[in-house]
Design an enzyme around this catalytic site. Structure first.
Site, PDB file in Angstrom:
ATOM      1  N   TYR A  28     134.996 125.301  57.487  1.00 19.47           N
ATOM      2  CA  TYR A  28     133.397 124.791  57.510  1.00 19.47           C
ATOM      3  C   TYR A  28     132.032 124.833  58.244  1.00 19.47           C
ATOM      4  CZ  TYR A  28     130.851 120.646  56.126  1.00 19.47           C
ATOM      5  OH  TYR A  28     129.238 120.037  55.945  1.00 19.47           O
ATOM      6  N   GLU A  50     128.439 113.313  50.320  1.00 22.24           N
ATOM      7  CA  GLU A  50     128.005 113.184  51.848  1.00 22.24           C
ATOM      8  C   GLU A  50     127.722 111.424  50.977  1.00 22.24           C
ATOM      9  OE1 GLU A  50     127.790 114.341  54.307  1.00 22.24           O
ATOM     10  OE2 GLU A  50     127.284 115.836  53.766  1.00 22.24           O
ATOM     11  N   TRP A  58     134.911 113.238  56.563  1.00 23.40           N
ATOM     12  CA  TRP A  58     134.303 114.659  55.846  1.00 23.40           C
ATOM     13  C   TRP A  58     136.112 115.473  55.652  1.00 23.40           C
ATOM     14  CZ3 TRP A  58     131.316 115.431  53.085  1.00 23.40           C
ATOM     15  CH2 TRP A  58     130.480 116.331  52.102  1.00 23.40           C
TER      16      TRP A  58
END
Length: 195
Positions: A28, A50, A58
């Protein structure tokens, strides 16, 4: 003593230290975070994820991203906008996503906003988001501590999104979107991706 801002992975590559030793996180970081992302659907997905991330790490969202894509019909806002009580119950029972009623209902409400907005103005979400891109820095942030949680640009983006009727789009969420979608480059000095 402060925590290091860069970490060298098992592959010998220096990355922002938040990545840790997780291979999914490394991919990522290397391939997505800070890379320019365009397209209404791609930005709707990122904005939704988000929002779900708020209050969580995350990596928790990243590990469930495919589950979110499946559960939310590939982030097709027309399909999501048609969700009713049965779909909300289905989503609340889906362990492949974060089961938070307020965030699920906000996603559905946001999809309804997008139907009305983007059917009349295709590309409107992309244009609005990118109109808030920060000027490119001359140098990378020196440390992770130098990376803000929000900026005047993210506050303006959050306000613009809210004025359209979108929910769960505060300035911190907006800044996380800006980082992940490449509107700002917060790779720190010493990271192989830094400016």
């Amino acid at each position: 003593m402060t925590a290091p801002s860069v970490r060298v992975g098992a592959d010998g590559v220096a990355r922002c230290a938040w990545v840790g030793a997780d291979a999914l996180y490394e991919r990522y970081h290397d391939e997505e975070w800070g890379v320019a992302l365009h397209g209404d659907r791609a930005l709707f997905e990122k904005l939704t994820l988000e929002a779900f991330q708020s209050g969580l790490s995350w990596i928790t969202i990243l590990r469930r991203r495919e589950g979110f894509r499946r559960a939310f019909d590939g982030f097709d806002w027309h399909r999501i906008a048609a969700y009713g009580d049965d779909e909300v119950r289905r989503l609340l029972a889906d362990d492949g996503i974060i089961r938070n009623r307020a965030k699920i209902e906000a996603t559905i409400a946001n999809a309804r906003v997008l139907v009305a907005w983007l059917d009349a103005e295709p590309g409107g979400l992309d244009a609005l988001v990118w109109s808030h891109a920060q000027p490119r820095r001359d140098a990378a942030p020196a440390t992770l501590a130098a990376v803000p949680a929000q900026t005047e640009h993210s506050r303006a983006l959050a306000q613009s999104l809210k004025s359209r009727g979108l929910r769960f789009v505060g300035p911190t969420t907006a800044y996380a979107l800006m980082q992940s979608a490449g509107l700002v480059d917060d790779h720190v000095a010493g990271c192989w991706r830094a400016v």
